[in-house]
Design a protein around this motif. Structure first.
Motif, mmCIF file in Angstrom:
data_model
loop_
_atom_site.group_PDB
_atom_site.id
_atom_site.type_symbol
_atom_site.label_atom_id
_atom_site.label_comp_id
_atom_site.label_asym_id
_atom_site.label_seq_id
_atom_site.Cartn_x
_atom_site.Cartn_y
_atom_site.Cartn_z
ATOM 1 N N MET A 1 0.819 -1.193 0.000
ATOM 2 C CA MET A 1 0.000 0.000 0.000
ATOM 3 C C MET A 1 0.869 1.267 0.000
ATOM 4 N N ARG A 2 1.992 1.236 0.716
ATOM 5 C CA ARG A 2 2.880 2.411 0.752
ATOM 6 C C ARG A 2 3.398 2.764 -0.633
ATOM 7 N N ASP A 3 3.709 1.754 -1.435
ATOM 8 C CA ASP A 3 4.193 2.017 -2.797
ATOM 9 C C ASP A 3 3.121 2.692 -3.646
ATOM 10 N N LYS A 4 1.869 2.305 -3.449
ATOM 11 C CA LYS A 4 0.777 2.926 -4.199
ATOM 12 C C LYS A 4 0.569 4.378 -3.769
ATOM 13 N N ILE A 5 0.665 4.635 -2.476
ATOM 14 C CA ILE A 5 0.546 6.013 -1.991
ATOM 15 C C ILE A 5 1.689 6.861 -2.552
ATOM 16 N N LYS A 6 2.886 6.304 -2.545
ATOM 17 C CA LYS A 6 4.048 7.012 -3.109
ATOM 18 C C LYS A 6 3.820 7.318 -4.590
ATOM 19 N N LYS A 7 3.274 6.360 -5.336
ATOM 20 C CA LYS A 7 2.992 6.549 -6.769
ATOM 21 C C LYS A 7 1.973 7.676 -6.963
ATOM 22 N N ILE A 8 0.918 7.686 -6.136
ATOM 23 C CA ILE A 8 -0.098 8.748 -6.248
ATOM 24 C C ILE A 8 0.530 10.109 -5.983
ATOM 25 N N ASN A 9 1.364 10.208 -4.946
ATOM 26 C CA ASN A 9 2.020 11.487 -4.649
ATOM 27 C C ASN A 9 2.913 11.939 -5.799
ATOM 28 N N GLU A 10 3.610 11.012 -6.437
ATOM 29 C CA GLU A 10 4.443 11.358 -7.592
ATOM 30 C C GLU A 10 3.582 11.883 -8.742
ATOM 31 N N CYS A 12 0.608 13.286 -8.518
ATOM 32 C CA CYS A 12 0.082 14.601 -8.118
ATOM 33 C C CYS A 12 1.130 15.685 -8.310
ATOM 34 N N ARG A 13 2.377 15.397 -7.945
ATOM 35 C CA ARG A 13 3.456 16.380 -8.114
ATOM 36 C C ARG A 13 3.650 16.735 -9.587
ATOM 37 N N LYS A 14 3.475 15.761 -10.467
ATOM 38 C CA LYS A 14 3.608 16.037 -11.905
ATOM 39 C C LYS A 14 2.549 17.026 -12.374
ATOM 40 N N ASP A 15 1.366 16.996 -11.743
ATOM 41 C CA ASP A 15 0.316 17.964 -12.091
ATOM 42 C C ASP A 15 0.636 19.352 -11.559
ATOM 43 N N GLY A 16 1.478 19.448 -10.542
ATOM 44 C CA GLY A 16 1.883 20.749 -10.016
ATOM 45 C C GLY A 16 1.907 20.794 -8.509
ATOM 46 N N ILE A 17 2.926 21.468 -7.983
ATOM 47 C CA ILE A 17 3.043 21.753 -6.552
ATOM 48 C C ILE A 17 2.849 23.255 -6.400
ATOM 49 N N TYR A 18 2.085 23.647 -5.388
ATOM 50 C CA TYR A 18 1.764 25.049 -5.174
ATOM 51 C C TYR A 18 2.209 25.460 -3.775
ATOM 52 N N LYS A 19 2.787 26.683 -3.670
ATOM 53 C CA LYS A 19 3.263 27.187 -2.377
ATOM 54 C C LYS A 19 2.625 28.531 -2.078
ATOM 55 N N ASN A 20 2.431 28.771 -0.759
ATOM 56 C CA ASN A 20 1.960 30.088 -0.352
ATOM 57 C C ASN A 20 3.145 30.885 0.197
ATOM 58 N N PHE A 101 -4.572 10.043 4.854
ATOM 59 C CA PHE A 101 -4.181 8.725 4.366
ATOM 60 C C PHE A 101 -2.731 8.740 3.862
ATOM 61 N N GLY A 102 -2.206 9.933 3.588
ATOM 62 C CA GLY A 102 -0.819 10.060 3.142
ATOM 63 C C GLY A 102 -0.659 10.647 1.756
ATOM 64 N N ILE A 103 -1.763 11.010 1.129
ATOM 65 C CA ILE A 103 -1.711 11.592 -0.213
ATOM 66 C C ILE A 103 -1.718 13.110 -0.065
ATOM 67 N N LEU A 104 -0.517 13.676 -0.031
ATOM 68 C CA LEU A 104 -0.354 15.111 0.156
ATOM 69 C C LEU A 104 1.084 15.487 -0.183
ATOM 70 N N GLU A 105 1.317 16.771 -0.351
ATOM 71 C CA GLU A 105 2.688 17.255 -0.519
ATOM 72 C C GLU A 105 3.278 17.439 0.879
#
Length: 129
Positions: A1-10, A12-20, A101-105
């Motif tokens: 499951m950790r590998d799948k969460i890591k894949k989702i985060n990767e 998501c990052r490809k779609d863009g990371i946003y900072k304030n 669940f772990g899906i976040l930047e």
């Protein structure tokens, strides 16, 4: 499951990371939902319930595993009716549950939540991992 969460985060990052301006970084809730569904398919589910009150909605969300059935993460959100609809409240609750669940930047708050609050976000990356 950790590998799948890591894949989702990767993904998501490809779609863009946003900072304030405080340096907090996040991703889009739509990316989180899209890739959660893509990577986990019917292995995990999302269960929500929305409660309506006079001036606001509260939504509860659970990330579920099915074999055996168990709750893996929860998220809640309160939306005042003048700010948005029950669909918005539900969407933000789903985003929070996915973050827990772990899906976040690095921040549990999604890009769309910051936008609703009027907090400016700057796109840091597109296509970076």
């Amino acid at each position: 499951m950790r590998d799948k969460i890591k894949k989702i985060n990767e993904l998501c990052r490809k779609d863009g990371i946003y900072k304030n301006d405080k340096g907090q970084s996040t991703v889009s809730l739509w990316s989180k939902i899209k890739y959660f569904r893509q990577v986990f398919g019917d292995e995990l589910g999302i269960d929500t319930s929305v409660m309506e009150y006079e001036d606001y909605y509260i939504c509860k969300c659970k990330i579920l595993a099915y074999d055996p059935e168990r709750v893996l993460a929860t998220g809640h959100h309160k939306t005042f009716k003048k700010q948005g609809s029950y669909q918005l409240c539900e969407t933000f609750a789903i985003s929070r549950a996915l973050s827990f669940f772990g899906i976040l930047e690095s921040d549990i708050t999604s890009l769309e939540e910051y936008n609703m609050l009027g907090i400016p976000m700057t796109r840091e990356t597109k296509g970076a991992v």
